[in-house]
Design an enzyme around this catalytic site. Structure first.
Site, PDB file in Angstrom:
ATOM      1  N   GLU A 291       0.866  -1.178   0.000  1.00  0.00           N
ATOM      2  CA  GLU A 291       0.000   0.000   0.000  1.00  0.00           C
ATOM      3  C   GLU A 291       0.908   1.236   0.000  1.00  0.00           C
ATOM      4  O   GLU A 291       1.767   1.365   0.872  1.00  0.00           O
ATOM      5  CB  GLU A 291      -0.894   0.000   1.239  1.00  0.00           C
ATOM      6  N   ARG A 515       6.080 -13.086   9.657  1.00  0.00           N
ATOM      7  CA  ARG A 515       6.701 -11.796   9.343  1.00  0.00           C
ATOM      8  C   ARG A 515       8.021 -11.658  10.088  1.00  0.00           C
ATOM      9  O   ARG A 515       8.305 -12.365  11.055  1.00  0.00           O
ATOM     10  CB  ARG A 515       5.762 -10.647   9.693  1.00  0.00           C
ATOM     11  N   LYS A 525       4.305   2.497  10.722  1.00  0.00           N
ATOM     12  CA  LYS A 525       4.400   3.742   9.950  1.00  0.00           C
ATOM     13  C   LYS A 525       3.846   4.923  10.750  1.00  0.00           C
ATOM     14  O   LYS A 525       4.386   6.024  10.703  1.00  0.00           O
ATOM     15  CB  LYS A 525       3.633   3.599   8.633  1.00  0.00           C
TER      16      LYS A 525
END
Length: 867
Positions: A291, A515, A525
């Protein structure tokens, strides 16, 4: 995002306890319970074969987990047979389980299992000791069509063993690797020799012989000497500056080696498989779908390597697809940064696409979903939707709009598209399965109203599809063969497959891996944005952060990041890696690739009293002590030189071996050692300002022999470094607390402003940049020729562009400051001779130059230096 997982929830804790009682380690059991399909499969196996009251060792329990995952197609009797062999200890490892299942699947229906053939296929009873491996290895190699040719054959050979019929495949993998490496050393020399050969090839030029007069002429300047004697040096400091070697071991063995072949993923209609194979021609197609709402972080390195690397390993293709369905969060700079990051890591997209390319098609499929009675328009507010979906506690109930007539939903959806509703007033929900235990099946939202303009479609759309609706369908449109994502999306797989089947479109197969998490920092973020906005870090590329642009700026080579992922491996088990482990891998990578330069961080002038003022002796210094192919540089040993303040003590001690009054120390590659006779201090600060020494006669029979050697830089030719930046952990606490802004360590950035380095720095810097530019241009030209291009929107100023310059930066200049650390040049530096418009510029300092170095990582702890 998936609902929050709470291991302390009573129902969850009960499940975890059930699997730990079976024999799984608590972390493994916890991770299993995170995955509804996985724990349901194991639970079903335990129920069906009366295993609930049994307890096994961890290895046996792990074999049962493997069987529950890969044995779904087996009949009850076949599965029961394998369980019996696991229980009696005949089958012990996941590899044996996979082989057993494969054998049984190939057994003709209704035919009894041949136990002897089964045992052979599954490695039963084969116990190979480390002592037996060398002979078996030689036999295996003798059976190959062609023998290994070099150290580059190591990975393919190990992968071949694992997939062979040789008994070696059942031996301890670590023992096999050790034996192969021993054999390769006998055949091809050491790994260091192999690294030297690679370095020689990368130098891309024959070794230049020095002018025989240059060594004898003491008047020759150090800059000229450095230039003439370094023509064969590997200046980049990281092997291939812009094209890192991509490790393949993770695709040859383990989790990533067990995926289906193209076309084997089941479809609701045979024609879908036929169309898929006709389009893909049997090639693997993957995608990396970020994204574009922020800069990528170290966790994305793993995702990029898995997505691109898997396809590359199998000769396939990878899309870079921007998941741009949220117009409020996207910025043009993120699009370009993502492309540059992917390319910097060594990968090239086959095609660049955007989810927004499919807005028309997605809308049409949403209408079709309504027509099929599998979607409805809902005007409940967010709180009501949450309440109907169980409020986070399960037991969902049907929405009051769930049975809205199809025609009414079609009309309302059209009104949504036309902008007749405000945001959050209405949405389109999928009519899924409220009886499922998976929250992703509880009528998730497919479309919502957003009135913000989109960067590619402008004001055309007032509604935008959600990730849950978009992702699987874009995968379908692009004929993705393997949809690879992280384990938090395990629950989403059910809804992913439901939607493809509900619309009767090609259904890709989703696989999930754990992950990458690092200790002592965060990758959010949102949190990083707060640090940037509040001035607690300089920007998103502040080297104290773990965004990829920050790691790049710090000087960490892309190959080191790939090596880190490869060393960790790819599994489904969640874990957190210590920063020390990460830095250890980076350090090991640089150890084999970075040239050495003599550099002094806190200089003190040394004056040698017993030589003339014009004393100048050429000294040849190797760029790497273990890799001669890197070449040498030449500096001058002069009357005045600099050593580091840490290498001198006013008061000597028996366990101290560097310079002190009356003590002798060696200077690296200098003609002879020096002995301190006196020193001068600043009366106001007490700081030592000068040390006076004598040069020992190295030929004398009773010459003093030093017990330690230190680096030095000759004073007349020393290059001043404007700043050397040492980065320490950004936060005082590990992990950072919720009020992390108050936990930022004000001393996390340490700056040295007096450092000096030998003049060969300029030659190495120019060669590193020139080599990087050449390789980048060649690689970019090839990438453009081999790609399928990108979808293009006229006037889109945010459209990312493939460009050779994006692979080249100051960070390409990497080296080891001898006995100090590994360093890279920071992007804020100004070095005129590196300007690409001045290809013939002499590698030397010019007016206005500003050199800033970043410490990449420290050296291994040096006991001698502490003495």
């Amino acid at each position: 995002m998936p609902p929050k997982f709470d291991p302390k929830d009573p129902a969850t804790a009960t499940l975890i306890a059930r699997f730990t009682n079976l024999g799984l380690a608590p972390p493994t059991a916890t991770e299993l319970v995170r995955q509804p399909k996985a724990y349901a499969a194991l639970g079903g196996l335990m129920d069906e074969y009366d295993l609930n009251d049994k307890s096994f060792d961890e290895r046996t329990a792990g074999a049962l987990v493997k069987l529950s995952g890969v044995g779904a197609k087996l009949g009850p009797g076949e599965k029961g047979y394998i369980i019996k062999r696991i229980e009696d200890g005949a089958i012990k490892s996941p590899d044996q389980v996979a082989a057993a299942v494969k054998f049984v699947e190939g057994n003709p229906a209704g035919t009894p299992i041949n136990e002897e053939a089964f045992d052979k296929a599954a490695g039963v009873g084969i116990n190979i000791t480390a002592e037996q491996i060398p002979e078996l290895l030689k036999s295996y190699i003798a059976s190959l069509p062609s023998p290994p040719e070099s150290w580059s054959s190591l990975g393919p050979l190990l992968g071949g063993i694992r997939n062979s019929i040789s008994d070696l495949k059942w031996a301890n993998a670590a023992d096999v690797k050790t034996s192969v490496e021993t054999l390769f050393t006998e055949l091809f020399g050491t790994k260091e020799a192999a690294a030297a050969a690679r370095a020689a090839a990368q130098a891309n030029a024959p070794k230049a012989k020095k002018d025989s007069n240059s060594k004898s002429s003491a008047a020759t300047s150090s800059n000229a000497n450095a230039e003439s004697s370094s023509s064969s040096a590997v200046a980049s400091g990281s092997g291939s500056a812009t094209g890192p070697v991509i490790p393949t071991n993770i695709f040859r063995e383990g989790f990533l080696s067990e995926f289906h072949k193209v076309g084997e993923n089941p479809q609701v209609e045979p024609r879908l498989k036929e169309q898929h194979l006709a389009w893909t021609k049997g090639l693997v197609h993957t995608r990396f779908p970020p994204e574009p709402n922020g800069f990528l972080h170290i966790g994305h390195v793993k995702a990029i390597m898995v997505d691109f690397g898997y396809a590359k390993f199998h000769g396939g293709r990878t899309y870079l697809r921007y998941d741009d369905t949220n117009p409020e969060a996207e910025e043009g700079r993120f699009f370009q940064s993502i492309l540059e990051t992917v390319r910097w890591l060594g990968f090239e997209p086959w095609k660049i696409t955007y989810s927004s390319d499919n807005f028309d098609k997605l809308y049409e499929l949403a209408v079709e979903l309504i027509r099929r009675g599998k979607a409805y328009v809902c005007t409940c507010d967010a709180e009501k939707i949450k309440e109907d979906r169980g409020g986070g506690h399960g037991n969902p109930v049907p929405c009051v709009h769930r049975e809205t007539p199809i025609e009414e939903s079609l009309r309302e959806f059209e009104r949504m598209k036309n902008g007749e509703y405000k945001e959050r007033e209405i949405c389109l929900r999928m009519k899924m399965d409220l009886s499922s235990g998976n929250p992703y099946m509880w009528d998730t939202v497919a479309y919502r109203v957003k009135l913000a303009p989109h960067h590619r479609t402008g004001d055309k759309w007032k509604i935008y599809p959600t990730y849950d609706f978009t992702h699987c369908l874009c995968d379908s449109f692009e004929n993705i063969t393997h949809s690879l994502c992280t384990t938090e999306f395990v629950p989403a797989r059910e809804s992913y497959e439901w939607l493809c089947d509900a619309l009767t479109v090609y259904k890709p197969r989703q696989y999930e891996f754990a992950r990458l998490n690092l200790q002592g920092t965060f990758l959010s973020k949102r949190k990083i944005a707060r640090l940037v906005q509040n001035g607690l870090v300089k920007d998103w590329d502040d080297p104290r952060l773990y965004t990829i642009i920050a790691l790049r700026r710090r000087g960490i080579p892309p190959g080191a990041l790939l090596a880190f992922v490869s060393e960790l491996g790819v599994t489904t088990l969640k874990s957190t890696t210590e920063i020390q482990k990460f830095e250890s891998v980076v350090r090991r990578y640089l150890e084999d690739s970075a040239p050495r330069l003599m550099m002094v961080l806190n200089p003190i002038k040394v004056v040698i009293e017993n030589v003339p003022d014009d004393y100048r002796v050429p000294v040849e210094v190797p760029l790497h002590p273990k890799i001669p192919a890197m070449g040498t540089v030449e500096t001058s040993f002069t009357k005045e030189l600099f050593i580091d303040a840490d290498d001198f003590r006013e008061v000597d001690s028996p366990d101290y071996f560097r310079l002190a009054p009356g003590k002798t120390v060696g200077l690296f590659k200098a003609p002879a050692p020096v002995t301190c006779v006196s020193y001068t201090k600043d009366p106001s600060s007490g700081r030592i300002t000068e040390i006076r020494c004598v040069l020992e006669d190295a030929t004398a029979s009773k010459a003093k022999k030093p017990k330690a050697y230190i680096q030095w830089v000759n004073a007349p030719d020393a290059i001043k470094i404007d700043e050397v930046r040492y980065f320490h952990p950004l936060f005082k606490s590990d992990p950072p607390p919720s009020d992390f802004e108050s936990d930022v360590d004000p001393d996390s950035l340490q700056v040295f402003t007096d450092a000096v380095i030998e003049p060969a720095f300029y030659f190495l810097a120019k060669k590193a940049i020139d080599d990087a530019r050449k390789e980048s241009e060649e690689r970019t030209k090839k990438a453009i020729a081999e790609s399928a291009g990108a979808t293009h929107v006229e006037g889109d100023k945010d459209e990312p562009v493939v460009d050779a310059d994006q692979l080249v930066g100051m960070e390409n200049v990497r080296f080891q400051g001898m006995r100090l650390a590994y360093f890279a040049v920071d992007r804020e530096s100004k070095i005129a001779c590196l300007d690409k418009t001045r290809k013939d510029a002499k590698p030397a300092r010019e007016a206005g130059d500003k050199i800033i170095l970043n410490r990449i990582v420290s050296l291994k702890e040096d006991v001698g230096k502490k003495a």
